[in-house]
Motif scaffolding. Sequence first.
Motif, short mmCIF file in Angstrom:
data_model
loop_
_atom_site.label_atom_id
_atom_site.label_comp_id
_atom_site.label_asym_id
_atom_site.label_seq_id
_atom_site.Cartn_x
_atom_site.Cartn_y
_atom_site.Cartn_z
N VAL A 1 0.85 -1.19 0.00
CA VAL A 1 0.00 0.00 0.00
C VAL A 1 0.89 1.25 0.00
N LYS A 2 0.76 2.05 -1.04
CA LYS A 2 1.53 3.29 -1.12
C LYS A 2 0.59 4.45 -0.77
N THR A 3 1.17 5.55 -0.37
CA THR A 3 0.35 6.65 0.14
C THR A 3 0.50 7.92 -0.70
N THR A 4 -0.63 8.54 -1.00
CA THR A 4 -0.64 9.90 -1.56
C THR A 4 -1.05 10.83 -0.43
N GLN A 5 -0.28 11.90 -0.25
CA GLN A 5 -0.63 12.84 0.82
C GLN A 5 -1.17 14.13 0.22
N ILE A 6 -2.26 14.62 0.77
CA ILE A 6 -2.78 15.93 0.37
C ILE A 6 -2.55 16.86 1.54
N LEU A 7 -1.82 17.93 1.30
CA LEU A 7 -1.43 18.83 2.41
C LEU A 7 -2.10 20.17 2.22
N MET A 8 -2.90 20.53 3.22
CA MET A 8 -3.74 21.73 3.10
C MET A 8 -3.52 22.68 4.26
N ARG A 9 -4.08 23.87 4.11
CA ARG A 9 -4.08 24.91 5.14
C ARG A 9 -2.67 25.32 5.56
N PRO A 10 -1.83 25.73 4.59
CA PRO A 10 -0.48 26.19 4.95
C PRO A 10 -0.53 27.59 5.57
N LYS A 11 0.62 28.01 6.14
CA LYS A 11 0.73 29.39 6.66
C LYS A 11 1.44 30.22 5.59
N ILE A 12 0.95 31.42 5.33
CA ILE A 12 1.61 32.28 4.34
C ILE A 12 3.03 32.57 4.83
N GLY A 13 4.00 32.44 3.94
CA GLY A 13 5.41 32.72 4.28
C GLY A 13 6.15 31.49 4.76
N MET A 14 5.46 30.38 5.01
CA MET A 14 6.15 29.21 5.56
C MET A 14 7.09 28.58 4.54
N ASP A 15 8.20 28.03 5.07
CA ASP A 15 9.14 27.29 4.26
C ASP A 15 8.60 25.86 4.13
N THR A 16 8.66 25.28 2.95
CA THR A 16 8.01 23.98 2.76
C THR A 16 8.96 22.79 2.97
N LYS A 17 10.19 23.08 3.47
CA LYS A 17 11.14 21.98 3.72
C LYS A 17 10.52 20.90 4.61
N SER A 18 9.76 21.36 5.60
CA SER A 18 9.19 20.43 6.59
C SER A 18 8.20 19.44 5.97
N LEU A 19 7.76 19.69 4.74
CA LEU A 19 6.78 18.79 4.11
C LEU A 19 7.44 17.54 3.55
N GLY A 20 8.77 17.54 3.57
CA GLY A 20 9.49 16.35 3.12
C GLY A 20 9.67 16.29 1.62
N LYS A 21 10.14 15.11 1.17
CA LYS A 21 10.43 14.95 -0.26
C LYS A 21 9.40 14.04 -0.91
N GLY A 22 9.35 14.03 -2.24
CA GLY A 22 8.44 13.13 -2.95
C GLY A 22 8.06 13.68 -4.30
N ASP A 23 7.02 13.09 -4.87
CA ASP A 23 6.53 13.52 -6.19
C ASP A 23 5.46 14.59 -5.96
#
Length: 224
Positions: A166-188
């Motif tokens: 089972v592989k996972t697709t992540q949907i990431l919502m409700r970011p903060k304006i100005g935030m750095d996205t490094k914390s979201l990790g790597k992937g497609d």
Amino acid sequence: MNKKLYMVSLGPGDVELLTLKALNAFKKCDAICVPTKSADNSFTKSISYKIVSNALHILGVNKPIVPVYSPMHFLYEDWVHEADVILETLQHHESVCFVTLGDAGIYSSIYYLLDIIKEKQKKVYDNCEVIAGVTSFSAASAEAKKALCLGDEELVIKPINPRGEVKTTQILMRPKIGMDTKSLGKGDFYTFENMYLKDAKITPSKIQKVKKYMTLFINFAKRS
Ligand SMILES: C[S@@+](CC[C@H](N)C(=O)[O-])C[C@H]1O[C@@H](n2cnc3c(N)ncnc32)[C@H](O)[C@@H]1O
């Protein structure tokens, strides 16, 4: 000649949950390809056929309906056959709809078919449009009058009988304006900003810094 293929999401079963985009595609197209699980190509058990017939009745139009035998056995040769029926229909018509239940992005065969269509007729693939729809679970949430996610909750969608890893697709919502996205990790990753609104932008990667609240990221499951 620019042949047009619409991959149309039908919603979960109620014709009133079809989108205007779907209705417009039915209006514009010359034929509609409808999957059926019946080997004799009849539509007696087809929910999709019922929705399409209701939609054509509401629109007051008649379109040729082409059965596409879809046994749902997850066999490559079945998908090739389905893709061939669609491509064959496009040989006789300028624009064709193929329909799928719920939303095309959720456990639908259309992306198997599109992979095959891309290999066989790249121009048809490039000119093809996928029309989003209401998923079964967003309809279920509305029917139950219960939210799928509130506050800091997350939503998990799982196959009950997986055939393999089972592989996972992540949907990431409700970011903060100005935030750095490094914390979201790597992937497609894909980044979707202001979709369908002013300054809409789709980036096929992860943007570094969030500029707008109306931004969502999808980290797609790794597929070979
Ligand atoms: C192949 S998946 C298709 C999902 C669909 N693309 C969607 O967006 O919901 C089929 C599964 O979706 C769920 N489903 C689809 N339509 C439904 C409905 N009208 N009522 C209940 N479950 C439904 C069931 O779990 C069913 O086994």
